[in-house]
Design an enzyme around this catalytic site. Structure first.
Site, PDB file in Angstrom:
ATOM      1  CD  GLU A 185      61.028 -35.391  40.531  1.00  0.00           C
ATOM      2  OE1 GLU A 185      61.379 -36.377  39.881  1.00  0.00           O
ATOM      3  OE2 GLU A 185      61.663 -34.336  40.502  1.00  0.00           O
ATOM      4  CG  ASP A 186      63.470 -39.157  39.761  1.00  0.00           C
ATOM      5  OD1 ASP A 186      63.073 -38.075  40.255  1.00  0.00           O
ATOM      6  OD2 ASP A 186      64.508 -39.232  39.085  1.00  0.00           O
TER       7      ASP A 186
ATOM      8  CG  ASP B  15      68.560 -34.639  46.851  1.00  0.00           C
ATOM      9  OD1 ASP B  15      68.766 -35.265  47.890  1.00  0.00           O
ATOM     10  OD2 ASP B  15      69.479 -34.069  46.222  1.00  0.00           O
TER      11      ASP B  15
ATOM     12  N   GLY C   3      64.259 -30.554  47.160  1.00  0.00           N
ATOM     13  CA  GLY C   3      62.892 -30.043  47.038  1.00  0.00           C
ATOM     14  C   GLY C   3      62.770 -28.881  46.061  1.00  0.00           C
TER      15      GLY C   3
ATOM     16  CG  LEU D 276      58.806 -32.268  43.164  1.00  0.00           C
ATOM     17  CD1 LEU D 276      58.495 -33.345  44.176  1.00  0.00           C
ATOM     18  CD2 LEU D 276      57.794 -32.324  42.022  1.00  0.00           C
TER      19      LEU D 276
ATOM     20  CG  ASP E 163      71.106 -39.718  35.463  1.00  0.00           C
ATOM     21  OD1 ASP E 163      70.288 -39.196  36.242  1.00  0.00           O
ATOM     22  OD2 ASP E 163      72.015 -39.079  34.911  1.00  0.00           O
TER      23      ASP E 163
ATOM     24  NE  ARG F 283      68.646 -40.690  32.358  1.00  0.00           N
ATOM     25  CZ  ARG F 283      68.375 -39.761  33.273  1.00  0.00           C
ATOM     26  NH1 ARG F 283      67.474 -40.000  34.200  1.00  0.00           N
ATOM     27  NH2 ARG F 283      68.993 -38.603  33.246  1.00  0.00           N
TER      28      ARG F 283
HETATM   29  P1  IMP Z   1      65.748 -31.844  44.010  1.00  0.00           P
HETATM   30  O1  IMP Z   1      67.076 -31.701  44.703  1.00  0.00           O
HETATM   31  O2  IMP Z   1      64.666 -32.262  44.974  1.00  0.00           O
HETATM   32  O3  IMP Z   1      65.409 -30.599  43.238  1.00  0.00           O
HETATM   33  O4  IMP Z   1      65.911 -33.028  42.989  1.00  0.00           O
HETATM   34  C1  IMP Z   1      66.360 -32.782  41.698  1.00  0.00           C
HETATM   35  C2  IMP Z   1      66.432 -34.020  40.870  1.00  0.00           C
HETATM   36  O5  IMP Z   1      67.694 -34.589  41.125  1.00  0.00           O
HETATM   37  C3  IMP Z   1      65.437 -35.134  41.114  1.00  0.00           C
HETATM   38  O6  IMP Z   1      64.267 -34.979  40.375  1.00  0.00           O
HETATM   39  C4  IMP Z   1      66.193 -36.345  40.611  1.00  0.00           C
HETATM   40  O7  IMP Z   1      65.936 -36.549  39.244  1.00  0.00           O
HETATM   41  C5  IMP Z   1      67.631 -35.950  40.848  1.00  0.00           C
HETATM   42  N1  IMP Z   1      68.154 -36.685  41.996  1.00  0.00           N
HETATM   43  C6  IMP Z   1      68.154 -36.330  43.291  1.00  0.00           C
HETATM   44  N2  IMP Z   1      68.716 -37.295  44.054  1.00  0.00           N
HETATM   45  C7  IMP Z   1      69.057 -38.286  43.206  1.00  0.00           C
HETATM   46  C8  IMP Z   1      69.655 -39.583  43.379  1.00  0.00           C
HETATM   47  O8  IMP Z   1      70.000 -40.049  44.482  1.00  0.00           O
HETATM   48  N3  IMP Z   1      69.845 -40.311  42.238  1.00  0.00           N
HETATM   49  C9  IMP Z   1      69.487 -39.870  41.008  1.00  0.00           C
HETATM   50  N4  IMP Z   1      68.910 -38.679  40.812  1.00  0.00           N
HETATM   51  C10 IMP Z   1      68.701 -37.905  41.888  1.00  0.00           C
HETATM   52 MG    MG Z   2      63.596 -36.223  38.872  1.00  0.00          MG
END
Ligand code: IMP
Ligand code: MG
Length: 185
Positions: free
Chosen positions: A106-107, A110, A112, A115, A166, A172
């Site tokens: 994963e990049d 945030d 979670g 994942l 992005d 990107r």
């Molecule tokens: P989650 O909130 O952990 O489900 O993250 C969802 C997705 O949001 C991540 O896989 C990232 O691709 C994207 N994301 C979350 N935070 C950032 C950020 O600060 N910059 C760019 N993409 C983000």
């Molecule tokens: Mg991502």
């Protein structure tokens, strides 16, 4: 190049330059290698789109370890820069992961939600083991618990771009990571 804030594109503030990222990728590859039996092929599954650059560098840092690569694309809908619990698969994993050692790449983690959803899917498909490698972690934003086995950098709540990530599909391609210095989230 963006070696300092003076050379960063307008509106961005440098967080991690290319040399710092490359050194961290080598360190993560070393951690992954030391945890895995070299006789067992490892499957890296990149979470699109954000992880594409990180996965490309990480995979090459793992050579000549036997490696298979696949991708999954997930999206969560709601506010444009914040994940919701409603994670949808836009492109599914193609490979049969049954019995295999999988590392989800994963990049950034945030909330979670993404994942957690992907780890659940891999568990239902009977992957032999599932580990998570994320270049960045924003733990202050977590909504659901996720165990991240390999973390590059822990960062505060900045919206970051570059190195695959992005803002509305821009940035990107930048080889460094920066954060939006203006409040454009
Ligand atoms: P989650 O909130 O952990 O489900 O993250 C969802 C997705 O949001 C991540 O896989 C990232 O691709 C994207 N994301 C979350 N935070 C950032 C950020 O600060 N910059 C760019 N993409 C983000
Ligand atoms: Mg991502």
């Amino acid at each position: 190049m963006c070696r300092s804030n003076e050379t960063c594109p307008a509106g961005l503030t440098l967080l991690f330059d290319q040399a710092t990222l490359q050194s961290k990728v080598r360190q993560l590859a070393h951690e992954i290698l030391s945890d895995h039996d070299p006789a067992q092929p490892l499957v890296l599954i990149g979470v699109l789109k954000g992880a594409w650059v990180f996965l490309a560098d990480l995979a090459r840092a793992l050579a000549p370890f036997p490696l298979q690569i696949d991708f999954v694309q997930a999206a969560s809908y709601g506010m444009q820069t914040e994940s919701t619990g409603n994670v949808q698969l836009l492109n599914d994993i193609q490979m049969d992961v049954g019995g295999k050692s999988v590392v989800l790449v994963e990049d950034i983690v945030d909330t979670g939600y993404t994942l957690r959803h992907l780890a659940e899917i891999l568990a239902t498909r009977k992957a032999g083991s599932v580990k998570i490698c994320s270049l960045l972690d924003k733990p202050s934003r977590r909504k659901v618990e996720v165990q991240i086995d390999y973390i590059g950098f822990t960062i505060p709540h900045h919206f970051v771009v570059g190195y695959g990530m992005d803002a509305h599909e821009d940035f990107r391609h930048l080889p460094f990571i920066a954060y939006l210095s203006e409040n454009t989230e």
